[in-house]
Design a protein around this motif. Structure first.
Motif, PDB file in Angstrom:
ATOM      1  N   LEU A 137      28.710 168.764 121.699  1.00  0.00           N
ATOM      2  CA  LEU A 137      28.367 167.413 122.118  1.00  0.00           C
ATOM      3  C   LEU A 137      26.986 166.983 121.614  1.00  0.00           C
ATOM      4  O   LEU A 137      26.715 165.791 121.488  1.00  0.00           O
ATOM      5  N   CYS A 138      26.122 167.948 121.345  1.00  0.00           N
ATOM      6  CA  CYS A 138      24.765 167.667 120.839  1.00  0.00           C
ATOM      7  C   CYS A 138      24.667 167.992 119.351  1.00  0.00           C
ATOM      8  O   CYS A 138      23.591 168.323 118.858  1.00  0.00           O
ATOM      9  N   VAL A 139      25.758 167.905 118.649  1.00  0.00           N
ATOM     10  CA  VAL A 139      25.817 168.350 117.257  1.00  0.00           C
ATOM     11  C   VAL A 139      24.772 167.674 116.379  1.00  0.00           C
ATOM     12  O   VAL A 139      24.193 168.318 115.495  1.00  0.00           O
TER      13      VAL A 139
ATOM     14  N   GLU B  95      22.073 169.848 114.290  1.00  0.00           N
ATOM     15  CA  GLU B  95      21.955 169.722 112.833  1.00  0.00           C
ATOM     16  C   GLU B  95      20.537 169.316 112.416  1.00  0.00           C
ATOM     17  O   GLU B  95      20.001 169.842 111.441  1.00  0.00           O
ATOM     18  N   ALA B  96      19.926 168.411 113.170  1.00  0.00           N
ATOM     19  CA  ALA B  96      18.555 167.982 112.850  1.00  0.00           C
ATOM     20  C   ALA B  96      17.581 169.151 112.985  1.00  0.00           C
ATOM     21  O   ALA B  96      16.710 169.342 112.129  1.00  0.00           O
ATOM     22  N   PHE B  97      17.741 169.936 114.051  1.00  0.00           N
ATOM     23  CA  PHE B  97      16.862 171.090 114.256  1.00  0.00           C
ATOM     24  C   PHE B  97      17.075 172.128 113.155  1.00  0.00           C
ATOM     25  O   PHE B  97      16.110 172.657 112.596  1.00  0.00           O
TER      26      PHE B  97
ATOM     27  N   CYS C 284      14.319 173.387 110.413  1.00  0.00           N
ATOM     28  CA  CYS C 284      13.948 174.807 110.289  1.00  0.00           C
ATOM     29  C   CYS C 284      14.095 175.299 108.850  1.00  0.00           C
ATOM     30  O   CYS C 284      13.235 176.029 108.351  1.00  0.00           O
ATOM     31  N   LYS C 285      15.184 174.898 108.204  1.00  0.00           N
ATOM     32  CA  LYS C 285      15.402 175.318 106.809  1.00  0.00           C
ATOM     33  C   LYS C 285      14.328 174.747 105.891  1.00  0.00           C
ATOM     34  O   LYS C 285      13.862 175.430 104.983  1.00  0.00           O
TER      35      LYS C 285
ATOM     36  N   ALA D 124      12.554 169.811 120.935  1.00  0.00           N
ATOM     37  CA  ALA D 124      12.497 169.161 122.248  1.00  0.00           C
ATOM     38  C   ALA D 124      13.728 168.282 122.476  1.00  0.00           C
ATOM     39  O   ALA D 124      14.307 168.281 123.570  1.00  0.00           O
ATOM     40  N   ALA D 125      14.147 167.547 121.448  1.00  0.00           N
ATOM     41  CA  ALA D 125      15.330 166.682 121.566  1.00  0.00           C
ATOM     42  C   ALA D 125      16.585 167.517 121.805  1.00  0.00           C
ATOM     43  O   ALA D 125      17.430 167.171 122.638  1.00  0.00           O
ATOM     44  N   LEU D 126      16.691 168.635 121.098  1.00  0.00           N
ATOM     45  CA  LEU D 126      17.836 169.529 121.274  1.00  0.00           C
ATOM     46  C   LEU D 126      17.855 170.111 122.681  1.00  0.00           C
ATOM     47  O   LEU D 126      18.887 170.096 123.358  1.00  0.00           O
TER      48      LEU D 126
END
Length: 107
Positions: free
Chosen positions: A31-33, A37-39, A43-44, A59-61
């Motif tokens: 549901l928080c995909v 993906e943004a996190f 990181c990458k 924080a958003a995740l």
């Protein structure tokens, strides 16, 4: 067997405290995909500096996931799904993973 069936089933502590929360985590990630993906992208891109550069995405995740973890309705929804899967396994003896696989079209 849906809503009434879930109330009649007694759940073990490990089911309430471990297995249902595990299902909640898996479903919350789905549901928080967009946040996941943004996190991951941040990181990458940031390498070793991700701890500093990805605070906002992290924080958003966390906020998105925590919203679901603390939602009693979401817990009940996951509990019902878990109980239905458990009852289906008891009836068929086939785990959900194997029931969802498609049979080959040619034999």
């Amino acid at each position: 067997m849906e809503a009434a069936g879930t109330e009649e089933i007694r759940l073990r502590c490990v089911e309430k405290d471990v297995l249902i929360p595990k299902l909640m985590r898996e479903k919350a990630k789905e549901l928080c995909v967009d946040k996941v993906e943004a996190f991951n992208h941040c990181c990458k891109e940031s390498g070793l500096l991700m701890v500093f550069k990805c605070r906002e995405e992290n924080a958003a995740l966390k906020q998105c996931l925590t919203t679901y973890y603390k939602d009693p309705q979401f817990f009940e929804q996951c509990k019902e799904e878990y109980v239905n899967e458990k009852l289906a396994f008891e009836r068929t003896g086939i785990p959900i993973k194997n029931r969802q696989q498609k049979l080959p079209t040619s034999m």
